[in-house]
Design a protein around this motif. Structure first.
Motif, PDB file in Angstrom:
ATOM      1  N   ASP A 141       0.433  -1.257  -0.109  1.00 50.81           N
ATOM      2  CA  ASP A 141      -0.111   0.259   0.108  1.00 50.81           C
ATOM      3  C   ASP A 141       0.780   1.040   0.042  1.00 50.81           C
ATOM      4  OD1 ASP A 141      -1.900  -1.686   0.160  1.00 50.81           O
ATOM      5  OD2 ASP A 141      -1.949  -1.868   2.163  1.00 50.81           O
ATOM      6  N   GLN A 142       2.125   1.694   0.955  1.00 53.22           N
ATOM      7  CA  GLN A 142       2.103   2.823   1.220  1.00 53.22           C
ATOM      8  C   GLN A 142       3.561   2.564  -0.034  1.00 53.22           C
ATOM      9  OE1 GLN A 142       4.210   3.982   5.258  1.00 53.22           O
ATOM     10  NE2 GLN A 142       3.896   1.551   5.260  1.00 53.22           N
ATOM     11  N   SER A 143       4.068   1.689  -1.130  1.00 54.52           N
ATOM     12  CA  SER A 143       4.722   2.236  -1.912  1.00 54.52           C
ATOM     13  C   SER A 143       4.216   2.574  -3.032  1.00 54.52           C
ATOM     14  CB  SER A 143       5.385   0.275  -2.281  1.00 54.52           C
ATOM     15  OG  SER A 143       6.330  -0.495  -1.871  1.00 54.52           O
ATOM     16  N   VAL A 144       2.823   1.798  -3.042  1.00 58.52           N
ATOM     17  CA  VAL A 144       1.948   2.798  -5.043  1.00 58.52           C
ATOM     18  C   VAL A 144       1.247   3.584  -4.288  1.00 58.52           C
ATOM     19  CG1 VAL A 144      -0.286   2.588  -5.557  1.00 58.52           C
ATOM     20  CG2 VAL A 144       0.663   0.498  -4.892  1.00 58.52           C
ATOM     21  N   ALA A 145       1.679   4.112  -2.990  1.00 53.67           N
ATOM     22  CA  ALA A 145       1.334   5.626  -2.626  1.00 53.67           C
ATOM     23  C   ALA A 145       2.926   6.310  -2.783  1.00 53.67           C
ATOM     24  CB  ALA A 145       0.859   5.999  -1.293  1.00 53.67           C
ATOM     25  N   ALA A 146       3.895   5.472  -2.704  1.00 57.41           N
ATOM     26  CA  ALA A 146       5.303   6.555  -3.097  1.00 57.41           C
ATOM     27  C   ALA A 146       5.784   6.672  -5.091  1.00 57.41           C
ATOM     28  CB  ALA A 146       6.647   5.650  -1.907  1.00 57.41           C
ATOM     29  N   LEU A 147       5.315   5.698  -5.803  1.00 57.16           N
ATOM     30  CA  LEU A 147       5.337   5.912  -6.538  1.00 57.16           C
ATOM     31  C   LEU A 147       4.695   7.548  -7.510  1.00 57.16           C
ATOM     32  CD1 LEU A 147       3.751   2.916  -8.025  1.00 57.16           C
ATOM     33  CD2 LEU A 147       6.420   3.337  -7.432  1.00 57.16           C
TER      34      LEU A 147
ATOM     35  N   LEU B  68       5.079  -0.516  -9.802  1.00 54.04           N
ATOM     36  CA  LEU B  68       4.971  -1.284  -9.210  1.00 54.04           C
ATOM     37  C   LEU B  68       5.294  -2.767  -9.453  1.00 54.04           C
ATOM     38  CD1 LEU B  68       4.621  -1.706  -5.193  1.00 54.04           C
ATOM     39  CD2 LEU B  68       3.856  -3.308  -6.641  1.00 54.04           C
ATOM     40  N   ALA B  69       5.992  -3.807  -9.389  1.00 57.18           N
ATOM     41  CA  ALA B  69       6.215  -5.012  -9.726  1.00 57.18           C
ATOM     42  C   ALA B  69       5.701  -5.881  -8.775  1.00 57.18           C
ATOM     43  CB  ALA B  69       7.571  -5.109 -10.946  1.00 57.18           C
TER      44      ALA B  69
ATOM     45  N   ALA C 147      -8.237   0.898  -7.254  1.00 56.60           N
ATOM     46  CA  ALA C 147      -9.331   1.036  -7.745  1.00 56.60           C
ATOM     47  C   ALA C 147      -8.838   1.226  -9.050  1.00 56.60           C
ATOM     48  CB  ALA C 147     -10.047   2.096  -7.264  1.00 56.60           C
ATOM     49  N   PRO C 148      -8.564   1.005 -10.374  1.00 54.11           N
ATOM     50  CA  PRO C 148      -7.971   1.384 -12.013  1.00 54.11           C
ATOM     51  C   PRO C 148      -8.170   2.296 -11.627  1.00 54.11           C
ATOM     52  CG  PRO C 148      -9.257  -0.336 -12.161  1.00 54.11           C
ATOM     53  CD  PRO C 148      -9.734   0.082 -10.636  1.00 54.11           C
ATOM     54  N   THR C 149      -9.188   3.800 -11.172  1.00 53.88           N
ATOM     55  CA  THR C 149      -8.922   5.177 -11.635  1.00 53.88           C
ATOM     56  C   THR C 149      -7.878   5.873 -10.107  1.00 53.88           C
ATOM     57  OG1 THR C 149     -10.563   5.339  -9.771  1.00 53.88           O
ATOM     58  CG2 THR C 149     -11.378   5.327 -12.313  1.00 53.88           C
ATOM     59  N   SER C 150      -7.845   5.253  -9.497  1.00 55.76           N
ATOM     60  CA  SER C 150      -6.622   5.277  -7.679  1.00 55.76           C
ATOM     61  C   SER C 150      -5.011   5.631  -9.140  1.00 55.76           C
ATOM     62  CB  SER C 150      -6.994   5.013  -6.825  1.00 55.76           C
ATOM     63  OG  SER C 150      -6.421   3.713  -7.233  1.00 55.76           O
ATOM     64  N   LEU C 151      -5.276   4.886 -10.027  1.00 51.88           N
ATOM     65  CA  LEU C 151      -3.871   4.776 -10.494  1.00 51.88           C
ATOM     66  C   LEU C 151      -3.886   6.263 -11.675  1.00 51.88           C
ATOM     67  CD1 LEU C 151      -3.292   1.330 -12.273  1.00 51.88           C
ATOM     68  CD2 LEU C 151      -2.786   2.239  -9.877  1.00 51.88           C
ATOM     69  N   LEU C 152      -4.777   7.014 -12.104  1.00 49.24           N
ATOM     70  CA  LEU C 152      -4.778   8.103 -12.063  1.00 49.24           C
ATOM     71  C   LEU C 152      -3.987   9.570 -11.710  1.00 49.24           C
ATOM     72  CD1 LEU C 152      -8.307   7.825 -14.000  1.00 49.24           C
ATOM     73  CD2 LEU C 152      -6.319   7.679 -15.429  1.00 49.24           C
ATOM     74  N   ALA C 153      -3.916   9.616 -10.596  1.00 42.23           N
ATOM     75  CA  ALA C 153      -3.611   9.783  -9.425  1.00 42.23           C
ATOM     76  C   ALA C 153      -2.038  10.780 -10.185  1.00 42.23           C
ATOM     77  CB  ALA C 153      -3.562   9.822  -7.816  1.00 42.23           C
ATOM     78  N   HIS C 154      -1.320   9.405 -10.274  1.00 47.63           N
ATOM     79  CA  HIS C 154       0.008   9.747 -10.695  1.00 47.63           C
ATOM     80  C   HIS C 154       0.536   8.480 -11.744  1.00 47.63           C
ATOM     81  CE1 HIS C 154       0.240  10.946  -6.136  1.00 47.63           C
ATOM     82  NE2 HIS C 154       1.234  12.185  -6.882  1.00 47.63           N
ATOM     83  N   SER C 155      -0.074   9.173 -12.346  1.00 49.33           N
ATOM     84  CA  SER C 155      -0.050   7.634 -13.787  1.00 49.33           C
ATOM     85  C   SER C 155       0.581   6.873 -13.208  1.00 49.33           C
ATOM     86  CB  SER C 155       0.462   9.164 -14.452  1.00 49.33           C
ATOM     87  OG  SER C 155      -0.752   9.970 -15.787  1.00 49.33           O
TER      88      SER C 155
END
Length: 317
Positions: free
Chosen positions: A213-219, A225-226, A240-248
């Motif tokens: 969770d924190q690693s995704v937030a640090a991208l 993230l692999a 949520a797929p839409t959350s990925l849009l926040a930082h592409s």
């Protein structure tokens, strides 16, 4: 023949020495007289029946072996179970001849951990020169190789996480630029601090839970993230797929068996990794050799994070 057998699913306590029949060699298979068997996190999941592919009992665990064939070739091979034994049947297509300049422990480390690190960086994360790469469990089997490969592929800043000062020192000795405590309460802040206040480009994660969770937030924007395992046994929060849009950002998964479905991919991976070991560019950390009869202790040490590098079993003991 001597082997380790699992009669019921569970933790390390279910691994018991036993005498079992020699494996039958089917079409397209070879018999490997096992010199060493590799130990992986996947084996602990297999014993619990929590792996991606389901197991049945009774079974002999173990997915990788190095040894000699009946015609004298020295090979390292992936096996569909049965590795914790004196002999194992392996598909010829999942076996690779080992050069003289590569020792048994290194060969075993490369066919799973080395190939995993290579594929995570080259295929899943598609690392580019100048990027920042975070390697969780940077002193482990995959992590210790991923740290070195990331630097070889041109990473500007390799940040390793590890749970003890000794493991962090090992990661630094392998080429990590920064090593931080894996148990730090605010991982996002720690990663950004280790990267000069900036978000990170690539994270290799096999932990799960809040670490993911924190690693995704640090991208960073267009960060990747692999994800390749869940050693904590705790699932990360749904994304949520839409959350990925926040930082592409991109979150990808990698399971090694899929690499064998891509024609020519694994031979390319293994040839490159063997060459890096032979010329001294890639160093495998020998994490410990256990008698076959002490497979239970190997699993206990692995799960308790008492180990570094590659663990192997010796079927002659």
């Amino acid at each position: 023949m001597r082997a380790i057998q699992v009669l019921e699913f569970g933790g390390p306590e279910v691994l018991r020495p036993a005498d079992v029949p020699e494996p039958r060699v089917g079409e397209g298979q070879i018999l490997v007289h096992v010199d060493r068997a590799g130990v992986n996190y996947a084996d602990t999941h297999q014993a619990e029946n929590t792996y991606l592919s389901r197991s049945t009992v009774p079974m002999v665990p173990g997915g990788e072996v190095v040894g000699r064939t009946d015609d004298g070739r020295r090979v390292v091979a992936l096996v569909d179970g049965g590795g914790y034994a004196e002999r194992a049947a392996a598909l010829e297509s999942q076996s690779f001849e080992v050069p003289d300049g590569v020792d048994d422990v290194s060969a075993l480390a490369l066919i799973v951990q080395g190939a995993t690190a290579w594929l995570l960086l080259r295929r899943t994360a598609r690392i580019e020169a100048g990027e920042t790469v975070v390697v969780h469990a940077g002193a482990g089997g995959v992590g210790s190789l991923a740290v070195q490969l990331a630097k070889a592929l041109g990473a500007r800043n390799v940040i390793a996480t590890a749970s003890t000062p000794e493991k962090r020192e090992l990661a630094l000795s392998l080429g990590a630029d920064v090593a931080i405590d894996a148990n730090t309460p605010d991982l996002v802040a720690a990663l950004r601090s280790a990267n000069g206040g900036r978000r990170v480009d690539v994270v290799l994660d096999m932990t799960g839970g809040s670490i993911t969770d924190q690693s995704v937030a640090a991208l960073a924007p267009f960060g990747r993230l692999a994800f390749y395992g869940m050693a904590s046994r705790q699932a990360p929060a749904p994304i949520a797929p839409t959350s990925l849009l926040a930082h592409s950002t991109t979150v990808g998964g990698m399971w090694l068996p899929h690499a064998f479905t891509v024609p020519g991919l694994m031979p390319r991976v293994m040839t490159e990794l063997f060459g890096l070991v032979e010329d001294g560019s890639l160093r495998v950390i020998a994490g410990g050799e256990y008698p076959l009869s002490q497979a239970r202790r190997a699993h206990e040490d692995l799960r308790a994070r008492r180990t570094t590098g590659k663990l192997v079993l010796d079927p002659s003991l």
